[in-house]
Write a protein that holds these residues in place. Structure first.
Motif: not given
Length: 911
Positions: A907-908, A910-911
């Motif tokens: 997630y990190r 992708q963000s």
């Protein structure tokens, strides 16, 4: 230290409160009501096994399985026995953040011998759910309109983040801050910190653009000391950081945990926090005053204070406090004195502090302040007002505020009294000007500003040039330590300890050894003159072997022995005392030295010890055989450079004695600093050194001489501050010219060379690196670039000897700054214009890529301007994915170094 999922605590879109009810004594009900009263905008739901339809107007379900949607944050106020099961169910449903307000989890079950605390950790571990608490007051984030706490009042929005370990101190701080009109960006207490700890929260807040200052209240140290100091050092470079650390009760159990040679754990915390560049306060009053001042202060220009009041009594109180605290009174310029003379009554003393007289009016206060803030010799002004009829409190305050708002200097105010002073102090609070009730409080707050500035300056001091040490000697030193460990000994024999100092270039007194009284007599005959004899045994071969009265080290020592009969008599007594206390295998003979009297020698105690929390420490202070060496114990965390070593020396009484008695002060201080740096190198080179004590170390006009030394060894421990990575150094040759150069990690000592390197860059190279034209970097910027934390950042430089032979010069630098979770690292590279085409860029980038990959960093990324074709070409050759970002008008370069293994990492990325 991981910040994973912390955003779900501070910015949740949905919250579930477990255990909330309509009862007045329900903690969950209080928390829920606070969320409602605070205007929380996200989705709220209650979980309560009693089966209520609603609680305080919020929908309620009986269990986790009945939740239609899993919340971002779960707040648990349920009975202690239910917490572990709730955590297990939340984890199974992919909830990643839980705030536990329930207390009593440290109670041990008599049957299982486990605490509920341990059961909660076991329940959370398989699912990676983050736990804040237990036994904390909760958290408040005004920017998100979230009051997820049991606090009796809400807080206003501000720029200060508060992180505490005590819930009750936290509620008291909220009450006080509301009265002072001070707001917070975040407010939380951590309780038992079973998972989310101080370093993780500091790392999160350090990146928050709405947080300008961090206020930390701590009772105890939990987790890794290196993570703690690394987080503090990173935050304090860009934000104000205050720490309230309460003193520890010195009970028997606590004293047993102290580092050898250290009588007070507080000294260790002082040393650690100073090294991190933060300001430590010791009482709640100091905390409030420091927050009052430092959160409202402008950048400090210097440390000279001007004091002005409408009476000499308040001025005397303030001046006395300032001078006792070793503060500086500002010397007023002649122009200021002339201007004040025209304003004040006859008989004015033409100096600082300034007495406006009892008939001073608001206008006189304002005019005097205007004169003082215009004086170049004045850095800060303290305005003290005592209530009088000619100077009404509120009206005078408004006149002072008008002047203070128009000056870049700091203005502190002290409005004495209560009934008529409250309105005036409210005016100052609203205007953002620090205000105090007594002159002493105001001066103490100013001195805290000075201490904070000193700590920041020490953290950024430019070290002296680095001196390469003798690596062959260091190899021999490692062998000495290895021999002791292989033999199963926890110490070096006296002769080995002396040899160790000699290998590191520390002058040592010649020692001779004998096994019997007659053997000592023969040695004394050969030496001639006065001798000293020490009986060696299993206790005094260890450093810091003191009894309660600090005498144990000296009772087996005989001094000033001249004649043969004196030697025989004294050594016979020594042998008798030693044999009475120790068996034959514990006795190690005698050490004989010539007495080192004369030359007005100053006796010093210096050494190495280990703290159970912060690891290796360097000690420095007065020494000798007859003084209490623990009374002047100054500490510092290694590794040291010249600037840090000088700071350590200057904090000791030794420095005052040198300044008063030596005719070569700088030479003596430099020699002591060199010695401390050698001990620091020893700590890094020989991690098995557990303790080392040189006492006495003699300092006289001939230089330094170590008279006695003891060394202990043990299993290695990690330094609290990451040492210089010497193992990353390698020699290279430039591709085109064949010039020999060194590729290594940057040092703080490189600051002058780095400035010269920057000045050699063309305006175009600077624009390519910084994306805009900029001026010459300041000392603070250069210190941030060169004095890095190797745990979080790496900069490799290519350095080569100058053509004129005057030292080395920096040719190129590559830098990577890694986030606290080691997920992404941003790189930048600069090569001197005349070095283009030498292949330096590719060498530096390969070095950086290998380094980041070996650390487990997942992704390396950077950006460059579209016109920088050379960087884009190099990036493609190295394997970066290169893409144009039209929104930012930059070219982005991204390389995956390691695979993500957890959801939050993906997630990190992708963000």
């Amino acid at each position: 230290m991981s910040t994973k999922y912390l955003k779900r605590f501070f910015k949740p879109d949905s919250i579930a409160v477990f255990g909330a009810s309509e009862r007045d004594d329900s903690m969950g009900g209080v928390v829920l009501q606070n969320l409602l009263d605070g205007g929380y905008q996200g989705e709220l739901i209650v979980v309560n096994a009693q089966g209520y339809e609603t609680v305080r107007g919020v929908p309620c379900v009986k269990s986790v399985s009945e939740l239609a949607k899993m919340p971002d944050l779960a707040i648990i106020c349920s009975p202690p026995q239910t917490v572990a099961d709730i955590i297990r169910k939340l984890g199974a449903h992919m909830v990643k953040a839980a705030l536990i307000l329930t207390g009593g989890l440290s109670i041990r079950d008599s049957k299982t011998e486990r605490t509920l605390h341990e059961e909660v950790l076991d329940a959370a571990h398989p699912y990676g759910i983050r736990i804040l608490g237990p036994d904390c007051m909760g958290l408040l984030v005004p920017g998100s309109r979230m009051n997820a706490s049991y606090s009796h009042v809400n807080i206003s929005h501000g720029k200060v983040a508060y992180v505490g370990q005590s819930g009750l101190i936290g509620t008291a701080m909220i009450d006080w801050a509301n009265g002072q009109e001070i707001g917070f960006s975040h407010f939380l207490t951590l309780g038992e910190s079973v998972d989310v700890d101080i370093p993780a929260v500091i790392d999160y807040l350090a990146k928050d653009p709405h947080t300008h200052a961090i206020l930390l209240q701590m009772d105890r140290m939990t987790g890794s000391a290196r993570d703690f100091l690394s987080a503090l050092r990173a935050a304090s470079r860009n934000k104000l950081v205050l720490v309230l650390k309460s003193d520890v009760v010195q009970d028997a159990e606590h004293c047993a945990r102290l580092a050898p040679g250290v009588s007070d754990e507080d000294l260790v915390y002082d040393a650690a926090l100073r090294r991190a560049g933060v300001l430590r306060v010791e009482t709640s009053d100091q905390l409030f005053h420091a927050l009052e001042t430092l959160s409202r202060m402008k950048p400090m220009r210097g440390e000279r204070l001007a004091i002005v009041s409408n009476g000499m009594g308040p001025n005397a109180l303030a001046t006395d406090r300032l001078l006792r605290g070793r503060g500086q009174l500002a010397p007023l310029s002649e122009a200021s004195c002339e201007a004040l003379a025209a304003l004040l009554p006859d008989g004015w003393n033409r100096g600082n502090p300034v007495d406006l007289n009892a008939d001073a009016t608001p206008e006189r206060f304002a005019r005097a302040l205007r004169i003082l803030v215009a004086d170049a010799a004045v850095d800060t002004v303290l305005v003290i007002h005592a209530p009088t009829h000619p100077a009404p409190g509120a009206e005078t305050a408004r006149a002072v505020i008008e002047v203070a708002r128009g000056t870049p200097r700091n203005v502190l105010s002290c409005w004495m009294g209560r009934a008529t002073a409250i309105a005036a102090r409210n005016h100052f609070n609203t205007a953002g000007i620090a205000t105090f009730i007594t002159p002493e409080e105001a001066v103490d707050a100013f001195l805290q500003m000075v201490r904070y500035r000193h700590n920041q300056d020490v953290m950024r001091q430019t070290p002296a040039p680095f001196l390469q040490q003798n690596s062959q000697n260091h190899i021999q030193a490692r062998n000495l330590v290895a021999q002791a460990l292989e033999a199963g000994r926890g110490f070096l024999h006296h002769a080995q300890a002396c040899e160790l100092l000699d290998l590191y270039g520390v002058p040592v007194s010649h020692s001779y050894y004998a096994d019997s009284v007659e053997g000592v007599v023969e040695v004394a005959k050969q030496l001639g003159g006065s001798v000293a004899v020490r009986a060696l045994h299993c206790e005094n071969v260890y450093p810091f072997s003191y009894d309660d009265k600090v005498r144990q080290r000296w009772r087996d020592l005989a001094l000033d022995l001249y004649s043969v009969s004196e030697v025989r008599h004294a050594v016979t007594r020594l042998e008798y005392r030693v044999r009475e206390r120790f068996s034959d295998d514990q006795v190690m003979g005698f050490c004989v030295q010539q007495m080192k009297r004369g030359f007005q020698s100053l006796q010093i105690n210096v050494g190495i010890t280990r703290d159970p929390i912060f690891g290796p420490l360097l000690l420095f202070g007065t020494g000798g055989y007859t003084v209490d060496v623990l009374a002047d114990r100054q500490l510092m965390l290694p590794p040291l450079n010249q600037a840090l070593a000088r700071t350590l020396v200057q904090r000791s009484r030794v420095y005052d004695i040198i300044c008063e008695n030596s005719y070569q002060v700088e030479r003596d201080v430099d020699q002591l600093c060199d010695l401390l740096i050698k001990l620091s190198e020893m700590v890094v080179d020989l991690p098995n050194i557990a303790g080392l004590e040189i006492n006495p170390l003699l300092l006289n006009k001939r230089g330094l001489l170590a008279v006695d030394v003891a060394v202990s060894v043990a299993e290695p421990v990690r330094l609290a501050i990451s040492p210089y990575p010497e193992h990353l150094t390698e020699t290279i040759r430039l591709r085109r010219s064949g010039r020999k150069a060194v590729l290594r990690a940057i040092r703080g000592e490189d600051e002058p060379d780095h400035l010269e390197f920057y000045n050699h860059l063309s305006p175009e190279s600077i624009r390519m690196r910084y994306f805009y034209s900029r001026g010459v970097p300041t000392h603070q910027e250069l210190a941030n670039w060169t004095q890095i934390d190797y745990d979080r950042e790496m900069a490799f430089v290519v350095s080569a000897p100058r053509e004129n032979g005057a030292g080395n010069e920096t040719l190129a630098v590559v830098r990577a700054v890694t986030d606290a979770d080691n997920v992404r690292s941003e790189f930048s590279i600069v090569i001197r214009d005349d070095l283009q085409g030498e292949g330096v860029g590719a060498v530096l980038m390969h070095k950086l890529i290998d380094y980041c990959r070996s650390r487990g960093t997942l992704q390396l990324y950077g950006s460059t301007l579209p016109v920088n074709r050379g960087m884009q070409t190099l990036a493609r050759k190295l394997g970066f994915k290169v893409r144009f970002n039209a929104e930012e008008d930059v070219v982005e370069m991204v390389m995956m170094l390691n695979e993500a293994t957890e959801e939050w990492q993906m997630y990190r990325l992708q963000s």
